[in-house]
Design an enzyme around this catalytic site. Sequence first.
Site, short mmCIF file in Angstrom:
data_model
loop_
_atom_site.label_atom_id
_atom_site.label_comp_id
_atom_site.label_asym_id
_atom_site.label_seq_id
_atom_site.Cartn_x
_atom_site.Cartn_y
_atom_site.Cartn_z
N GLY A 56 -8.10 -11.19 8.46
CA GLY A 56 -6.84 -10.59 8.88
C GLY A 56 -5.84 -11.70 9.12
N ARG A 57 -4.56 -11.36 9.11
CA ARG A 57 -3.56 -12.36 9.42
C ARG A 57 -2.34 -11.67 10.02
NH1 ARG A 57 -3.01 -13.11 3.60
NH2 ARG A 57 -2.68 -11.04 2.74
N HIS B 276 -1.80 1.90 4.48
CA HIS B 276 -2.80 1.52 3.48
C HIS B 276 -2.28 0.28 2.77
CE1 HIS B 276 -5.29 2.50 -0.37
NE2 HIS B 276 -5.84 1.57 0.36
N ASP B 277 -3.05 -0.80 2.77
CA ASP B 277 -2.53 -2.06 2.25
C ASP B 277 -2.09 -1.97 0.79
OD1 ASP B 277 -5.13 -1.89 1.26
OD2 ASP B 277 -5.82 -3.75 2.18
N THR B 278 -2.74 -1.10 0.01
CA THR B 278 -2.30 -0.94 -1.37
C THR B 278 -0.94 -0.26 -1.44
OG1 THR B 278 -4.60 -0.76 -2.07
CG2 THR B 278 -2.94 -0.09 -3.66
N GLY C 132 -3.62 -11.28 -3.97
CA GLY C 132 -4.25 -12.59 -4.10
C GLY C 132 -4.55 -13.01 -5.52
#
Length: 524
Positions: free
Chosen positions: A32-33, A255-257, A441
């Site tokens: 996580g960041r 949702h990260d996507t 990424g």
Amino acid sequence: MPNLNLNPRPSQHRTPRPPHRFAAIDLGASSGRVMVAEAGPDTLTLQEAHRFPNRPVRTAGTLHWDVLSLYAGILDGLRAAGSGSATPLTSIGIDGWAVDYGLLDADGALLGNPVHYRDSRTEGIAAKAWTTLPPTDLYATTGIQYAPFNTLYQLIAAQESAQLASAQHLLLIPDLLTYWLTGELGTELTNASTTQLVDPGTGDWSHEVATLLGVDLGLFPPLRLPGSPAGHLLPQVLDDTGLTAPTPVTTVASHDTASAVAAVPATTDNFAYICTGTWSLAGLELPAPIRTEESREANFTNELGIDGTVRYLRNIMGLWLLQECQRTWETTGSTTTNTTTGPAKGTSTGTGTLEALLREAARSPALRSLVDAADPAFLPPGNMPRRIAQACEATGQPAPRTPAETTRCILDSLALAHRRAIEDAQRLADRTVDVIHIVGGGARNMLLCQLTADACGLPVVAGPAEAAALGNVLVQARAQGLLRDRHEMRTLLARTQQLTRYEPTRDTASRAAWDEASRRVPAA
């Protein structure tokens, strides 16, 4: 070679306004960041304030997320985000992975660490559900592709558990962490759409599906849209982080996507996207879901994005394959692993030597060995190099024997899976695209980007790598009135972010080689 000069000159038509500072909490499967951004109509910068590991823990045979450790990392990150600046944070937003959840009791206390989606508890559950609600009917309602770990199947698997019987609230992971920060309950819509309990046509729960399969929708707090308020940091959180009141928390595309797709720097509507990381999510942004039987058989999903859009995509195993191989090689200390018979000792192929590994993979024979990167057989962790070698042998192909050969097999296979997904999405949606945007990424992986361009026969624009965090920030900025719409968000990205363009190799031999590869490795 890629062309690095893609960024147009900044607009000259706006009156400059001071940028606002935003914190984006971005949670991935391995880390996580907390990222801090300055954002305004002509400004978008992003810096990492704090990064922390996300290490699943197996106890009593069940794989869990260590969600308390994640929360501690978030507090540390918010403390770092607030230090060293006289400008307070305008807002905070949280995005993370989908489908998993935490259960709360009547006092709001967590009943147990959330179960990891890679846990085996959902094995065979989908088939059980289909005896009550056939997969054709389920897809026609929810539009969500089959995956054994969907929230629906997790809840069916947990129906006899004491925890679920005691639960008063169910919170998806970003909503759980938002609750701990603010004390307010809510269910963000883009993430809810992944549960297989939402109708993407209405943007509301499917009560019919829930009733038939015994799911209590009353456990879910009310739905919230990206951009809506999620509360303010609690006094205890302010004490723990050193931030000042009031510090708002904004509902983003959690949702990260969904956040990553919001950060696709597209300048036209005729684009496809691939969100790359642990998973590859490849598809199109559409105005409405596609729930045909042909779409179901092609295993496409209809998840909701910002502004009522649909993320029409296919889940592909992604760089998880390489990450798991690296984990095995780091454990064995091998750079010359014979993936069939075992390791040979040598220098580690950890993240410090990834660039060297990719250079060596680029020199390995192209399309020599391939696997179906969408095959669920690669979902569980454990000795990925050996499983890839065995899959190649089972299809009569040479087994990769070194890390470089295995890496080339993975990246060739991912590029082929990307090609299949983009071609199928265009056919099923009756759309034509002229460019593919790779974000996340994998945008840093030059070999993967070039191979994807070659496989698809289309230009690839790679970047931004921190797409989920940027999408998180942009939704917050728009909620503050700094941007008007999705077009302005994407225009700002295209102006301010470093993008790289990869042109496909257009000769006949290259196209023929990818055509032959597609015939050689049938999709699962």
